[in-house]
Design a protein around this motif. Structure first.
Motif, mmCIF file in Angstrom:
data_model
loop_
_atom_site.group_PDB
_atom_site.id
_atom_site.type_symbol
_atom_site.label_atom_id
_atom_site.label_comp_id
_atom_site.label_asym_id
_atom_site.label_seq_id
_atom_site.Cartn_x
_atom_site.Cartn_y
_atom_site.Cartn_z
ATOM 1 N N UNK A 129 111.457 83.426 66.640
ATOM 2 C CA UNK A 129 110.567 84.069 67.612
ATOM 3 C C UNK A 129 110.380 83.198 68.854
ATOM 4 N N UNK A 130 110.419 81.873 68.672
ATOM 5 C CA UNK A 130 110.285 81.001 69.844
ATOM 6 C C UNK A 130 111.503 81.138 70.753
ATOM 7 N N UNK A 131 112.669 81.245 70.152
ATOM 8 C CA UNK A 131 113.881 81.462 70.936
ATOM 9 C C UNK A 131 113.784 82.776 71.710
ATOM 10 N N UNK A 132 113.274 83.807 71.044
ATOM 11 C CA UNK A 132 113.100 85.099 71.707
ATOM 12 C C UNK A 132 112.091 84.990 72.847
ATOM 13 N N UNK A 133 111.013 84.248 72.625
ATOM 14 C CA UNK A 133 109.979 84.091 73.658
ATOM 15 C C UNK A 133 110.541 83.412 74.899
ATOM 16 N N UNK A 134 111.341 82.370 74.695
ATOM 17 C CA UNK A 134 111.901 81.651 75.838
ATOM 18 C C UNK A 134 112.874 82.526 76.629
ATOM 19 N N UNK A 135 113.543 83.455 75.964
ATOM 20 C CA UNK A 135 114.487 84.341 76.647
ATOM 21 C C UNK A 135 113.787 85.494 77.374
ATOM 22 N N UNK A 136 112.546 85.762 77.010
ATOM 23 C CA UNK A 136 111.808 86.871 77.618
ATOM 24 C C UNK A 136 111.320 86.467 78.997
ATOM 25 N N UNK A 137 111.615 87.232 80.036
ATOM 26 C CA UNK A 137 111.250 86.831 81.397
ATOM 27 C C UNK A 137 109.759 86.871 81.688
ATOM 28 N N UNK A 138 108.996 87.632 80.955
ATOM 29 C CA UNK A 138 107.563 87.756 81.219
ATOM 30 C C UNK A 138 106.728 86.970 80.228
ATOM 31 N N UNK A 139 105.422 87.265 80.171
ATOM 32 C CA UNK A 139 104.532 86.552 79.254
ATOM 33 C C UNK A 139 104.775 86.960 77.811
ATOM 34 N N UNK A 140 104.593 85.998 76.916
ATOM 35 C CA UNK A 140 104.740 86.261 75.484
ATOM 36 C C UNK A 140 103.659 85.478 74.740
ATOM 37 N N UNK A 141 103.026 86.127 73.774
ATOM 38 C CA UNK A 141 102.108 85.434 72.867
ATOM 39 C C UNK A 141 102.766 85.329 71.505
ATOM 40 N N UNK A 142 102.777 84.124 70.938
ATOM 41 C CA UNK A 142 103.345 83.907 69.606
ATOM 42 C C UNK A 142 102.244 83.436 68.680
ATOM 43 N N UNK A 143 102.008 84.184 67.628
ATOM 44 C CA UNK A 143 101.015 83.838 66.620
ATOM 45 C C UNK A 143 101.696 83.012 65.538
ATOM 46 N N UNK A 144 101.548 81.687 65.602
ATOM 47 C CA UNK A 144 102.114 80.792 64.598
ATOM 48 C C UNK A 144 101.081 80.616 63.484
ATOM 49 N N UNK A 145 101.302 81.269 62.361
ATOM 50 C CA UNK A 145 100.374 81.193 61.231
ATOM 51 C C UNK A 145 100.714 79.940 60.437
ATOM 52 N N UNK A 146 99.855 78.927 60.558
ATOM 53 C CA UNK A 146 100.174 77.605 60.013
ATOM 54 C C UNK A 146 99.275 77.269 58.836
ATOM 55 N N UNK A 147 99.610 76.164 58.192
ATOM 56 C CA UNK A 147 98.842 75.673 57.055
ATOM 57 C C UNK A 147 97.379 75.480 57.427
ATOM 58 N N UNK A 148 96.492 75.939 56.569
ATOM 59 C CA UNK A 148 95.058 75.882 56.840
ATOM 60 C C UNK A 148 94.477 74.499 56.581
ATOM 61 N N UNK A 149 95.114 73.717 55.772
ATOM 62 C CA UNK A 149 94.522 72.454 55.320
ATOM 63 C C UNK A 149 95.107 71.219 55.983
ATOM 64 N N UNK A 150 95.954 71.412 56.974
ATOM 65 C CA UNK A 150 96.579 70.262 57.633
ATOM 66 C C UNK A 150 95.543 69.515 58.473
ATOM 67 N N UNK A 151 95.585 68.167 58.432
ATOM 68 C CA UNK A 151 94.664 67.333 59.192
ATOM 69 C C UNK A 151 95.431 66.479 60.200
ATOM 70 N N UNK A 152 94.713 65.987 61.200
ATOM 71 C CA UNK A 152 95.323 65.147 62.233
ATOM 72 C C UNK A 152 95.211 63.686 61.809
ATOM 73 N N UNK A 153 96.350 63.043 61.630
ATOM 74 C CA UNK A 153 96.401 61.614 61.346
ATOM 75 C C UNK A 153 97.384 60.955 62.301
ATOM 76 N N UNK A 154 97.183 59.675 62.615
ATOM 77 C CA UNK A 154 96.115 58.777 62.205
ATOM 78 C C UNK A 154 94.752 59.231 62.717
#
Length: 591
Positions: free
Chosen positions: A541-566
């Protein structure tokens, strides 16, 4: 003192000299003379004369946002990404007060803005009339300067002064509040040939020479240092000083760490760059701050997210602080070598004075490189579950670090800072000092309008995206080709992280499960929407978004429990860094 900027058109070049015109027409002519190519705004009763004048002026571009906060964030993104002064316009009362968060955001990060508000007619000021608000009084603590225009004859001068103040010295937002009758009043248009601001020393840069004695002291300190370190902040970028900073690094071979606001001032692939320091900084950068014997801070204000507990910050270092604002020097970290001035001019003078050859710091450099190799930024990859860090790495790789990336505030902001490989100044647009949710998406609109030939990626959390989602209408209406990445973990991730690691999970009001279907929301506004839940889907979908000439919203459904480290927990020193979750990278506490 009278100072006429070279870049401002000479009076003869400004059309309509001597004509009798309204205050609204004077405002527009002065904005065009200042090189303003776009104003972001929202109309209302107190600014209708200004909007009428715009309608009759084909040279004037106005972008109608769907909320005043969207307008000022868009102007902010325009300013940060271009280096120009951003301009926004709102009506009196609620229109003006809706700008306050954006003004504070720009003030904290030293962003040049001219914020124009309408007010009720002069004879109604102070009577609590309909939609009256004392916006000058409300915003005095968060503006560099404010104007209340009492006479139409003063308007041209005030506009020139506002742009000079916003874009020189320590940059920042300027408010101009104009009563409705002043915009309607008629007077002779006279372009001010010069401007005189008593007491404002930065009006003439040549009147502020760099202290050569202090520069010599700094060069001597570098020569005698065994473990020097550079800390580059947003002031380097604001001064357009990245080029001379790199020259200084190459000549001295001093390792460098860049704050969140300084990311991009040094390319991420530079062999002496250690990453970002502080709360979510790299191990190598934080250890360098702990061990260095000379710290040279350029255009950085020692924010608490960088220093953490002050008694653990650069405990063995002699500190040289180079900053355009004398009030910042010694405010938090004592400096034995204070140098006040524009970062670019200071570095230019240093480069000219540096001896050849300069002492080799090979042993110090290698020790830091070893730490960078041993403790890199990392996460547990997955072929099934989509990790937010993977999304940022993918965006970085596919844009080769050349996109302008705007972020909202939260975990995704830190992942973008950590895993996007910024190569150029003004390529990261983010709210640093105020930490404003809702900033990321509208600031991307401003950045795209200011940089029409570049790829602009807006990285947002699912929380912040809902605070200014209505600005999708602008992207659809004007076909603004921003690529909008929603890092959707269905929770207020950074709040969740703090609760788990600092507050023992005692609070739980963080569930965002009632959020909308972002793909359908985008489509409702006329913007293409895509979704990804696995790494392979994300690539497609990211490849498709970059090829699209206009605006694109991509909903990346990611892991809920990931934390920022360090992470260095609030109230701890840089030595108390948590490298990763228990059982993964373990905890490390230095002495």
């Amino acid at each position: 003192m009278s100072y006429l900027r070279e870049k401002t058109p000479a009076p003869a070049a400004v059309p309509g000299q001597g004509e009798r015109v309204t205050g609204s027409e004077i405002l527009l002519r002065m904005l065009l003379a200042e090189g303003v190519d776009c104003v972001f705004g929202y109309p209302g009763g107190a600014v209708l004369y200004i909007y009428d004048a715009m309608h009759g002026n084909p040279a004037f571009r106005h972008v109608l946002t769907r909320h005043e906060q969207g307008a000022i964030h868009a102007a902010d993104g325009y300013a940060r990404s271009t280096g120009k002064t951003g301009v926004c316009l709102a009506t009196s009362g609620p229109g003006a007060t809706n700008l306050i968060t954006g003004i504070a955001t720009a003030h904290m990060d030293s962003v040049p803005l001219v914020v124009i508000t309408g007010n009720v007619a002069s004879n109604l000021i102070g009577t609590d009339s309909f939609q009256e608000a004392d916006i000058v009084g409300m915003t005095q603590p968060i503006t560099k300067h404010s104007y209340f225009v009492r006479r139409v004859e003063d308007l041209a001068r005030i506009i020139r002064e506002a742009f000079l103040l916003a874009g020189t010295g320590r940059k920042g937002p300027i408010l101009i509040d104009i009563p409705k009758d002043v915009t309607a009043a008629v007077t002779e248009f006279v372009y001010p040939e010069s401007i005189d601001i008593p007491g404002y020393e930065w009006a003439n840069p040549e009147a502020n020479p760099v202290d050569e004695t202090k520069l010599d002291e700094l060069i001597d300190a570098i020569a005698s240092s065994a473990k020097p370190l550079l800390l580059a902040g947003g002031g380097v970028i604001q001064a357009d000083g990245s080029g001379v900073l790199l020259e200084f690094i190459e000549k001295t071979r001093i390792p460098v760490t860049t704050t969140l606001m300084g990311l991009g001032s040094v390319p991420a692939d530079h062999d002496l760059w250690l990453g970002m320091p502080g709360m979510h900084g790299t191990y190598a950068a934080n250890r360098a701050l702990i061990e260095c014997d000379l710290l040279i801070a350029v255009g950085a204000r020692f924010d608490d997210r960088v220093t953490m507990r002050l008694d653990g910050f650069a405990p063995h270092a002699r500190v040289a602080h180079l900053d355009i604002d004398a009030a910042e020097i010694g405010k938090l970290v004592p400096a034995s070598l204070p140098i006040v001035g524009d970062a670019r001019r200071i570095l230019e003078r240093l480069n000219a004075k540096l001896p050849k050859p300069f002492p080799d710091q090979a042993e110090w450099i290698e020790s830091l490189r070893k730490r960078r190799r041993e403790f890199p930024l990392r996460y547990a990859p997955s072929t099934e579950e989509l990790k937010p860090q993977y999304v940022i790495e993918m965006i970085s790789r596919t844009t080769d670090g050349n996109a302008i990336v705007t972020t909202d505030v939260g975990q995704h902001q830190m992942w973008a800072a950590q895993f996007y490989r910024f190569r150029h100044p003004r390529s990261l647009v983010t709210s640093g000092g105020l930490g404003t949710m809702g900033f990321g998406f509208p600031s991307a609109i401003g950045a795209q309008i200011g940089n029409p030939g570049k790829t602009v990626v807006s990285v947002n959390g699912d929380g912040g995206m809902q605070m200014c989602a209505q600005e999708l209408a602008i992207c659809a209406t004007h076909n603004i080709p921003v690529k909008i990445a929603v890092i959707n973990n269905r929770t207020l991730g950074m709040i969740k992280q703090w609760q788990e690691l600092i507050y023992d999970g005692r609070y739980s009001h963080i569930d965002l499960s009632g959020s909308p279907d972002f793909v359908k929301l985008a489509e409702a506004y006329g913007v293409k929407g895509l979704r990804a839940e696995t790494p392979s889907e994300a690539q497609r979908v990211w490849k498709e978004a970059l090829k699209t000439p206009g605006p694109v919203l991509i909903d990346f459904v990611v892991s809920k429990n990931e934390l920022v480290f360090p992470m260095v927990p609030q109230g701890k020193a840089l030595q108390d860094i948590i490298l990763g979750p228990e059982g993964s990278c373990d905890r490390w506490t230095g002495n």
